[in-house]
Design an enzyme around this catalytic site. Structure first.
Site, mmCIF file in Angstrom:
data_model
loop_
_atom_site.group_PDB
_atom_site.id
_atom_site.type_symbol
_atom_site.label_atom_id
_atom_site.label_comp_id
_atom_site.label_asym_id
_atom_site.label_seq_id
_atom_site.Cartn_x
_atom_site.Cartn_y
_atom_site.Cartn_z
ATOM 1 N N LEU A 75 0.821 -1.214 0.000
ATOM 2 C CA LEU A 75 0.000 0.000 0.000
ATOM 3 C C LEU A 75 0.853 1.261 0.000
ATOM 4 C CD1 LEU A 75 -2.975 -0.827 2.375
ATOM 5 C CD2 LEU A 75 -2.932 -0.803 -0.102
ATOM 6 N N CYS A 76 1.883 1.238 -0.804
ATOM 7 C CA CYS A 76 2.709 2.438 -0.898
ATOM 8 C C CYS A 76 3.146 2.641 -2.340
ATOM 9 C CB CYS A 76 3.902 2.360 0.034
ATOM 10 S SG CYS A 76 4.782 0.804 -0.068
ATOM 11 N N GLY A 77 2.224 2.445 -3.254
ATOM 12 C CA GLY A 77 2.520 2.686 -4.656
ATOM 13 C C GLY A 77 3.591 1.740 -5.168
#
Lengths: 287, 134
Positions: free
Chosen positions: A87-89
């Site tokens: 969930l951090c690109g």
């Protein structure tokens, strides 16, 4: 057209997702401020260590030390720094790919990984993992860097790796960071000769106990510092990337809710119209 | 006397402990205590575990330094250490506990115990306690 109840349910689910992404965004941004401060605190040490090495290297021409020796490269080791969570690109994927570009032959490469994402990435590609560290990538301590540095130095001195690379993410701005791969061992002497270690008067410097001993002591320190700096910097990038990713996720959720609301209202209107038509039809006015 | 002062920086991986002028700095190098005044010859030395004393006239400030190295050049003294702290930051209880733990390890005669490590831990603890006890 989907029924009103279905649309309502979707709005609700998107809404709760949005709440989560919003919270994650806030958490990441407050952690980011702290991580940035930590990064600033580690920089002086790194720069000063570099200066001392530059001084030793420039002051004494033709110094030789096992850590400076270029060997024929048969085996490589890569230290990969990623996060534990997604969930951090593209943060984890980008740095892993950059590391992979240095692993031309999977059989001759071994890896030390920080963060579970990097471990899984290398595992899938059949790269031997010497040791993996998890649970430290968000808030790396100097003692963690010491352990990794010691491991790297051991690999190098025992001949299990002829070159050691470090893959991390360089912090440029909060919105922008770049994966980077640097060579940590052997230490490249030429890299230092251009430094501002002003050569005037360097030859007058006294070394206690002597130059070799200082170098022997300083180089491992330098390697540890580089690793520590990279870990702290990567942590900042991870939080920055998570913040950006969560920010756009929250925005996307807002857009989705808007269009679902439109759909919902249309369905509601349609239903009302239909009911009226039925009532009117049932009353028999137009009979 | 201002011109006879030397700038001292103490830097650790996690923070900058000190960045000010001093009249004299005495530190424990790996070959013994050395005192450095303004205008010292360029020097790079490794440091042992011990105190670093910063002297300004009548004032003397102490810091504990655990290894690292110091470099002296025309800009002043730069001390780079893995761990450095002021006496008031030291937790006496923790140092005491560390001392006992290390002593027990050394006494235990257990082959699995890393004596060298235990001795280092003991030395750290003793220096911390000494800094506290003065």
């Amino acid at each position: 057209m989907a029924s009103m109840r279905d649309i309502k349910r979707r709005i609700k689910s998107v809404n709760s997702t949005q709440q989560i992404t919003k919270a994650m965004n806030l958490v990441a941004s407050s952690k980011l401020t702290r991580a940035k401060n930590r990064l600033m605190d580690t920089r002086p040490f790194f720069q000063e260590t570099r200066k001392v090495i530059a001084g030793v290297v420039n002051g004494s021409k033709g110094i030789s030390h096992p850590f400076l020796e270029q060997r024929e490269v048969k085996k490589k080791a890569i230290i990969l720094i990623t996060g534990d969570r997604g969930l951090c690109g593209g943060y984890n994927a980008n740095v892993s790919k950059a590391a992979m570009s240095h692993a031309d032959d999977v059989n001759n490469v071994s890896a030390i990984t920080v963060g579970s994402k990097g471990r899984e990435f290398f595992k899938r590609r059949g790269i031997k993992i010497i040791e993996s560290f998890t649970g430290i990538s968000e808030k790396p301590g100097y003692s963690d860097a010491l352990k990794i540095g010691q491991l790297a130095l051991d690999l190098f001195t025992k001949g299990e790796a002829d070159e050691i690379y470090l893959a991390y993410t360089e912090f440029i701005t909060t919105l922008y960071s770049e994966p980077k791969v640097i060579k940590v061992l052997p230490v490249d002497v030429n890299e230092f000769t251009n430094d501002d270690g002003d050569s005037s008067g360097q030859s007058l410097t006294i070394y206690e106990p002597d130059e070799e001993a200082v170098l022997e002591y300083v180089i491992p320190k330098y390697v540890n510092t580089v690793i520590f700096g990279a870990m702290v910097e990567s942590a900042v990038c991870e939080l920055g990337a998570r913040m950006t990713a969560m920010d756009s996720a929250t925005e996307n959720a807002s857009e989705m809710i808007d269009s679902l609301n439109l759909l919902y209202n249309r369905a509601r209107q349609g239903q009302i119209t239909q009911e009226i038509t039925e009532i009117v039809g049932g009353s028999g006015i137009y009979d | 006397m201002a011109e006879n002062k030397i700038r001292l920086r103490i830097v650790t991986p996690v923070r900058e402990l000190y960045d000010e002028e001093a009249e004299m700095v005495i530190m424990r190098s790996s070959i013994g205590d050395i005192g450095i005044l303004h205008g010292h010859q360029p020097l790079t030395t490794t440091l042992d575990y011990g105190f670093l004393r910063i002297i300004n006239g009548e004032d003397e400030v102490k810091a504990t330094i655990f290894g690292g190295f110091a470099s002296v050049d025309e800009r002043g003294i730069t001390v780079l250490s893995d761990a450095a702290e002021w006496p008031e930051e030291i937790d006496e209880g923790r140092a005491m506990a560390a001392k006992e733990r290390a002593e027990n390890r050394i006494r235990s005669n257990d082959d699995s115990v890393d004596i060298a490590r235990a001795e280092l831990a003991l030395r750290r603890a003793l220096i911390r306690l000494e800094a506290k006890g003065k």
